[in-house]
Design a protein around this motif. Structure first.
Motif: not given
Ligand code: NAP
Length: 313
Positions: A295, A19, A7, A74, A299, A5, A49
């Motif tokens: 979030v 996460l 971020a 988010f 995912l 991911v 993200l």
């Protein structure tokens, strides 16, 4: 192997740890050379993200990531994401509606109260010992006044319910009338502004609503009218607002959002007819925790082949 991911910004520490138990997370804001990191990791990154005030999810970023499957926002406003570019590649987009509605509506009501009853001004008045020289100028009664809501969506409706409890009359503007709502609808925003004492902006941001609240709308609000904006800075033409405020063509403005955050127009900092907040609509521990959880759950759902909890569109 864990999925990667990218971020753009951190969740709260507990959610970030959670996460990281499920995914390999690249913290883009911590990278010395973010562009180089993206290039190096381009084949690994399958999820982003994102959030409104960090690196944008532009068309070129989406193009640069051949294996990207999902963008998990988010926040509820997605104007930092190129939605068309994501749709063209069939990339899923999720967001965090509902969980932030109450807190954001509370901030809108706080701004209405602060403006009407001179709360922030009053606090300063006491602190700098002006009280000894006489009383604070009188405020404005909320009960019986009319609040015009621009964008009667989830947050707009929550604001309407709250202001109705203050015995205010509620009217609204949007692209179309909502049959399930008890409030009077105005197809024309300027006309609604003329009828309103408080104009409360809670619509979607982005190109479609850019500068929707312009000089004409503000002028129609009138010298006794107040503007509150908790939507996006782009919805209000900031230059027009500055002129209107300088000329006292409206009574005041309460703003949680600005066109180029965290920059706030210099001139506003010295005006006493404005209340300025640093974009805190959803900024409570409880709501930011719920947003982070949503979030993560989106995912996980995506990569476990489950239906998304809150897909955008
Ligand atoms: P929502 O339920 O989708 O409501 C958005 C409303 O905007 C809809 O009712 C829609 O009404 C209206 N709208 C869209 N385009 C419009 C246009 N061209 N002219 C007039 N109205 C228009 O979204 P929400 O959950 O209430 O959130 C609203 C916005 O608040 C978000 O997009 C976000 O940018 C902002 N927000 C800010 C904070 C903060 O911290 N200050 C926190 C959360 C959200 P019609 O369909 O009837 O046109």
């Amino acid at each position: 192997m864990q999925k990667t991911v990218l971020a753009m910004q951190s969740l709260l520490p507990d959610e970030m740890s959670e996460l990281e138990t499920h995914f390999r997370v690249i913290r883009l804001w911590k990278q010395r050379d973010p562009e180089a990191t993206i290039k190096e990791e381009r084949d690994n990154i399958v999820a982003i993200l994102s959030t409104y005030n960090a690196t944008r999810v532009s068309e070129s970023l989406i193009e640069a990531l051949p294996n990207l499957e999902i963008i998990a926002q988010f926040g509820v406003g997605v104007n930092n994401i190129n939605i068309e570019a994501a749709a063209a590649r069939d990339i899923a987009v999720t967001y965090t509606p509902d969980v932030l509605t109450n807190d954001t509506a509370d901030i809108a009501v706080s701004l209405v109260l602060a403006l009407a009853r001179r709360i922030v001004e009053g606090d300063m008045f006491v602190r700098v010992s002006k009280w000894q020289n006489g009383p604070l100028p009188l405020g404005t009664t909320m009960a019986g006044k009319t609040a015009g809501i621009v964008g009667l969506g989830r947050i707009g409706q929550a604001i309407a319910r709250r202001l109705a409890a203050f015995d205010m009359n509620i009217i609204y503007h949007g692209r179309e009338e909502k049959q399930d709502q008890p409030y009077e609808y105005y197809a024309d925003l300027t006309e609604m502004a003329s009828a309103a004492d408080f104009l409360v902006v809670s619509c979607t941001g982005g190109e479609e609503t850019k500068n929707l609240v312009n000089y004409g709308v503000l002028e129609a609000l009138g010298s006794k009218g107040f503007l509150v904006n908790i939507a996006r800075g782009s919805v209000v033409n900031e230059e027009d607002l500055l002129i209107i405020l300088r000329n006292q063509a409206i009574a005041g403005a309460g703003l949680d959002v600005f066109a180029a955050e965290p920059h706030v127009p210099e001139a506003m900092l010295t005006m006493d007819n404005v209340v300025l907040l640093p974009h805190i609509g959803s900024a409570t521990i409880e709501t930011r925790t719920e947003m982070g959880q949503l979030v993560i759950r989106n995912l996980r759902a995506h990569f476990e082949g489950e239906p998304l909890l809150t897909p955008y569109q």
